[in-house]
Design an enzyme around this catalytic site. Structure first.
Site, PDB file in Angstrom:
ATOM      1  CB  CYS A 116      -0.949   0.000   1.196  1.00 20.20           C
ATOM      2  SG  CYS A 116      -2.115  -1.381   1.194  1.00 20.20           S
ATOM      3  CG  HIS A 263      -3.462   3.421   0.613  1.00 22.51           C
ATOM      4  ND1 HIS A 263      -3.658   2.896  -0.642  1.00 22.51           N
ATOM      5  CD2 HIS A 263      -3.711   2.420   1.501  1.00 22.51           C
ATOM      6  CE1 HIS A 263      -4.007   1.619  -0.523  1.00 22.51           C
ATOM      7  NE2 HIS A 263      -4.045   1.311   0.767  1.00 22.51           N
ATOM      8  CG  ASN A 293      -6.798  -0.931  -0.840  1.00 24.09           C
ATOM      9  OD1 ASN A 293      -5.883  -0.607  -1.581  1.00 24.09           O
ATOM     10  ND2 ASN A 293      -6.597  -1.227   0.431  1.00 24.09           N
TER      11      ASN A 293
END
Length: 336
Positions: A116, A263, A293
């Site tokens: 991530c 993020h 995501n």
């Protein structure tokens, strides 16, 4: 010492839209349940056997970024490619992208595996290369294909409803303008929690033949595992810490941020950070509602869309921040 400035952004997502309602046929879930917990309404998944892969999506995002930057492929000096989902176990997608974009120069290609936070780690590496004068123009890419490796059953819904496929890219270039570009980057890790968000197998500790021999349908280590509540609690703390670290390093305060691009892990995390930092809706950019995501792709994808939508203008102070598997977390403060 040169400054490293972002001169072009690009993104690409597969055409295949998977809405929350589509998942109801695969698992015990519903639109309200998913939106309440994640804020996600839909995501993109590649079509199995189609033309979209981690590297081809990265190439398409790169083509857009290169075009927006007003440079040619042959002006790129180096490639940095962040992903947790490469086309192959090896070689990495950086060299695949180099082939697909038709580079004539035999420039280096570096793969970054920081999940991530991978894009910000990659941006930081590019920033250092440019500031030291090693390279002038660097292509930085984040691209992910999650869909084929998710447990699309009720058993795996806590993870599988969250992730999507997509890519983002930027072109960074040296500039003499000390008032523009990357002001600082900040990178952290806490390996003691590595297994709290992880894909454990197959791995060098347990090769594929072992799976075939065991033939155990209850062995689900080849699906991603996430200790959701634990990850959430750590994320909201580390996000704020690393954002404040970037602000303090540059003698800035939260009220000077023109746009925060976190993020896209979970809309609830972003909203919590926004509230804690007292930022208005127009100063935080989220697109997780549309894409889910996308791990290393999420920040460059969001940045590219924010630029495309006119939400970023010259002189703006941008803050990028990420937290994820590893645990790793990072931030970057940028004067546009």
């Amino acid at each position: 010492m040169k400054q490293a400035r972002i001169i072009g952004t690009g993104h690409y997502v597969p055409a295949n839209v998977v809405k929350n309602a589509d998942l109801e046929a695969l698992m015990d879930t519903n639109d309200a349940w998913i939106q309440e917990r994640t804020g996600i309404k839909e995501r993109r998944h590649i079509v199995p056997g189609g033309e979209d892969t981690t590297s081809t999506m990265g190439a398409k995002a790169s083509q857009m970024a290169i075009q927006k930057a007003g440079v040619t492929v042959d002006e790129i000096d180096f490639i940095i490619f962040a992903t947790l989902s490469p086309d192959y176990y090896f070689p990495g997608p950086g060299v695949m992208l180099q082939k697909q974009l038709g580079f004539k120069k035999e420039i280096g290609a570096l793969d970054v595996r920081n999940q991530c936070s991978g894009f910000i780690y990659s941006l930081s590496v590019a920033d250092q290369f440019i500031k030291t004068g090693m390279y002038k123009t660097i292509l930085v890419v984040g691209s992910e294909v999650h869909s084929g490796g998710l447990d699309m059953t009720t058993r795996g819904r806590g993870v599988s409803v969250i992730f999507g496929d997509g890519a983002g890219a930027i072109v960074m270039q040296a500039t003499n303008d000390k008032d523009k570009g990357v002001l600082s980057t900040h990178l952290h890790a806490e390996g003691q929690f590595a297994e709290e968000l992880a894909l454990i197998a197959p791995a060098t500790t347990d090769w594929i033949p072992n799976y075939i021999e065991r033939n155990d349908p209850e062995d689900i280590r080849y699906y991603p595992y996430m200790n959701g509540n634990f990850v959430f609690k750590n994320a909201v703390v580390r996000f704020q810490e690393v954002i404040n670290e970037a602000l303090e390093a540059n003698h800035c305060s939260a009220d000077q941020i023109d746009l925060l691009i976190p993020h896209q892990a979970n809309l609830r995390i972003s909203q919590f950070i926004q509230k804690q930092m007292n930022l208005s809706d127009d100063r935080v950019f989220n697109n997780i509602q549309k894409y889910g995501n996308t791990t290393a792709a999420s920040i460059p994808l969001a940045l590219s869309e924010a630029v495309e939508q006119g939400k970023v203008k010259s002189g703006d102070l941008l803050c990028l921040a990420a937290f994820g598997s590893g645990f790793t977390w990072a931030s970057a403060l940028i004067r546009w």
